[in-house]
Design a protein around this motif. Structure first.
Motif, PDB file in Angstrom:
ATOM      1  N   MET A   1      63.339 -20.916 -27.469  1.00  0.00           N
ATOM      2  CA  MET A   1      63.164 -22.318 -27.293  1.00  0.00           C
ATOM      3  C   MET A   1      61.766 -22.336 -26.707  1.00  0.00           C
ATOM      4  N   ALA A   2      61.073 -24.114 -26.693  1.00  0.00           N
ATOM      5  CA  ALA A   2      59.837 -23.561 -26.690  1.00  0.00           C
ATOM      6  C   ALA A   2      59.680 -23.304 -24.850  1.00  0.00           C
ATOM      7  N   LEU A   3      60.581 -23.765 -23.936  1.00  0.00           N
ATOM      8  CA  LEU A   3      60.058 -23.985 -22.553  1.00  0.00           C
ATOM      9  C   LEU A   3      61.204 -23.217 -22.368  1.00  0.00           C
ATOM     10  N   LYS A   4      61.720 -22.192 -22.752  1.00  0.00           N
ATOM     11  CA  LYS A   4      62.140 -20.770 -22.190  1.00  0.00           C
ATOM     12  C   LYS A   4      61.251 -19.917 -21.035  1.00  0.00           C
ATOM     13  N   ASP A   5      62.046 -19.869 -19.998  1.00  0.00           N
ATOM     14  CA  ASP A   5      61.132 -19.049 -18.705  1.00  0.00           C
ATOM     15  C   ASP A   5      59.796 -19.925 -18.436  1.00  0.00           C
ATOM     16  N   LYS A   6      59.625 -21.428 -18.473  1.00  0.00           N
ATOM     17  CA  LYS A   6      58.641 -22.561 -18.189  1.00  0.00           C
ATOM     18  C   LYS A   6      59.623 -22.788 -16.336  1.00  0.00           C
ATOM     19  N   VAL A   7      58.961 -22.921 -15.328  1.00  0.00           N
ATOM     20  CA  VAL A   7      58.963 -23.280 -13.982  1.00  0.00           C
ATOM     21  C   VAL A   7      58.678 -25.220 -13.203  1.00  0.00           C
ATOM     22  N   ALA A 223      67.016 -38.346 -18.166  1.00  0.00           N
ATOM     23  CA  ALA A 223      66.836 -36.220 -18.215  1.00  0.00           C
ATOM     24  C   ALA A 223      66.294 -35.886 -19.687  1.00  0.00           C
ATOM     25  N   SER A 224      66.822 -36.911 -20.534  1.00  0.00           N
ATOM     26  CA  SER A 224      66.442 -36.355 -21.970  1.00  0.00           C
ATOM     27  C   SER A 224      64.885 -36.710 -22.193  1.00  0.00           C
ATOM     28  N   VAL A 225      64.233 -37.852 -21.856  1.00  0.00           N
ATOM     29  CA  VAL A 225      63.490 -38.107 -22.067  1.00  0.00           C
ATOM     30  C   VAL A 225      62.495 -37.448 -21.371  1.00  0.00           C
ATOM     31  N   VAL A 226      62.709 -37.059 -19.482  1.00  0.00           N
ATOM     32  CA  VAL A 226      62.325 -35.408 -19.630  1.00  0.00           C
ATOM     33  C   VAL A 226      61.907 -34.454 -19.917  1.00  0.00           C
ATOM     34  N   GLY A 227      63.120 -34.208 -20.486  1.00  0.00           N
ATOM     35  CA  GLY A 227      63.380 -33.022 -21.003  1.00  0.00           C
ATOM     36  C   GLY A 227      61.734 -33.274 -22.375  1.00  0.00           C
ATOM     37  N   PHE A 228      61.885 -34.406 -23.208  1.00  0.00           N
ATOM     38  CA  PHE A 228      60.656 -34.112 -24.429  1.00  0.00           C
ATOM     39  C   PHE A 228      59.807 -34.272 -23.780  1.00  0.00           C
ATOM     40  N   LEU A 229      58.989 -34.985 -22.636  1.00  0.00           N
ATOM     41  CA  LEU A 229      57.774 -34.741 -21.518  1.00  0.00           C
ATOM     42  C   LEU A 229      57.347 -33.744 -21.221  1.00  0.00           C
ATOM     43  N   ALA A 230      58.219 -32.798 -20.907  1.00  0.00           N
ATOM     44  CA  ALA A 230      58.094 -31.292 -20.387  1.00  0.00           C
ATOM     45  C   ALA A 230      57.845 -30.154 -22.007  1.00  0.00           C
ATOM     46  N   GLY A 231      58.475 -30.787 -23.120  1.00  0.00           N
ATOM     47  CA  GLY A 231      58.199 -30.222 -24.151  1.00  0.00           C
ATOM     48  C   GLY A 231      56.488 -30.267 -24.611  1.00  0.00           C
ATOM     49  N   ASP A 232      56.841 -29.382 -26.147  1.00  0.00           N
ATOM     50  CA  ASP A 232      55.530 -29.728 -26.940  1.00  0.00           C
ATOM     51  C   ASP A 232      55.645 -30.690 -27.451  1.00  0.00           C
ATOM     52  N   GLY A 233      56.382 -31.713 -28.269  1.00  0.00           N
ATOM     53  CA  GLY A 233      56.431 -32.836 -29.242  1.00  0.00           C
ATOM     54  C   GLY A 233      55.659 -33.655 -28.109  1.00  0.00           C
TER      55      GLY A 233
END
Length: 255
Positions: A1-7, A223-233
């Protein structure tokens, strides 16, 4: 996962939209610092939920209207997980009072919790991200009311309008550090802040009729929008707001 182990830090993180954001990010492998000021039992329960997902989290009691407590959150992220990658400025309150009726105390509290916390949360988080040297994400949970007036809730609208300009200006200032700053502007969401409307069938029917999609959002949808914004996309998005409002800002039906 792209966000794995981010904080990530999520302010106002043990209920409503904040809780949904914490769970969404945890599902993507992010380690979470859960900010709260009330209901430690709810924070404990959320930590257990995150653990059941295979994630890691720590709850930190911190009043985000105080700069020292915002620093405490960042310090907790660094001491507990060695870094900070994502700052979610979510904490917010409202008074539902007009420009004629809002007291100085009400005005000050709304500004401190909604806007001051976002400003200094952005500042303190950005300094940590710059120290780390590899960028980061700052996500401000604003509202359709950063742009759309709401008579009878003036201080809240002012605070959200301030978050709009914080997002845009900080996004430009921090771009050279590869720190992206984006707002998420929910419309009506089924959270505790809207219980008075949700518990009144007439008010709820009026609200639903004003929303083109015909219903309030679920916290998980924000929350799903936030999850997208936190990621590589979302790597080319900054200094702007993504509205998740069911079309209400463009509806011809008045509230």
């Amino acid at each position: 996962m792209a966000l794995k182990d981010k904080v990530a830090i999520v302010t106002g993180g043990n209920s409503g939209i904040g809780k949904a954001i914490a769970l969404e990010l945890a599902r993507q492998g992010v380690r979470i610092v859960i900010d709260y000021v009330v209901d430690p039992a709810a924070t404990d329960a959320l930590e257990r939920q995150i653990a059941e997902l295979g994630g890691k989290s720590i709850g930190v009691e911190a009043d985000v209207s105080k700069i020292a407590d915002l620093q405490k959150l960042v310090d907790a992220a660094v001491s507990g997980f060695s870094r900070l990658d994502i700052m979610v400025n979510n904490a917010g309150i409202e008074t539902r009072t007009s420009v004629l009726d809002t007291t100085e105390a009400q005005y000050g509290k709304v500004m401190d919790v909604n806007l001051k916390s976002a400003f200094f949360g952005t500042q303190i988080a950005a300094k940590q991200m710059i120290k780390q040297g590899d960028g980061g994400r700052i996500i401000n949970i604003t509202s359709v009311h950063e742009d759309w007036p709401m008579p009878g809730n003036t201080a809240y609208c002012l605070a959200k309008g301030g978050m709009r300009m914080l997002t845009r200006t900080a996004g430009l200032e921090l771009a050279s550090h590869n720190i992206l700053v984006v707002g998420v502007g929910p419309g009506a969401v089924a959270t505790p802040i809207n219980l008075s409307t949700m518990n009144d069938p007439a008010k709820l029917a009026q609200l639903d009729a004003a929303i083109p999609l015909g219903r309030m959002a679920r916290p998980e949808e924000i929350a799903s929008v936030v999850g997208f914004l936190a990621g590589d996309g979302a790597s080319y998005l900054t200094a702007t707001t993504i509205f998740a409002d069911g079309g209400i800002m463009h509806s011809s039906v008045g509230l």
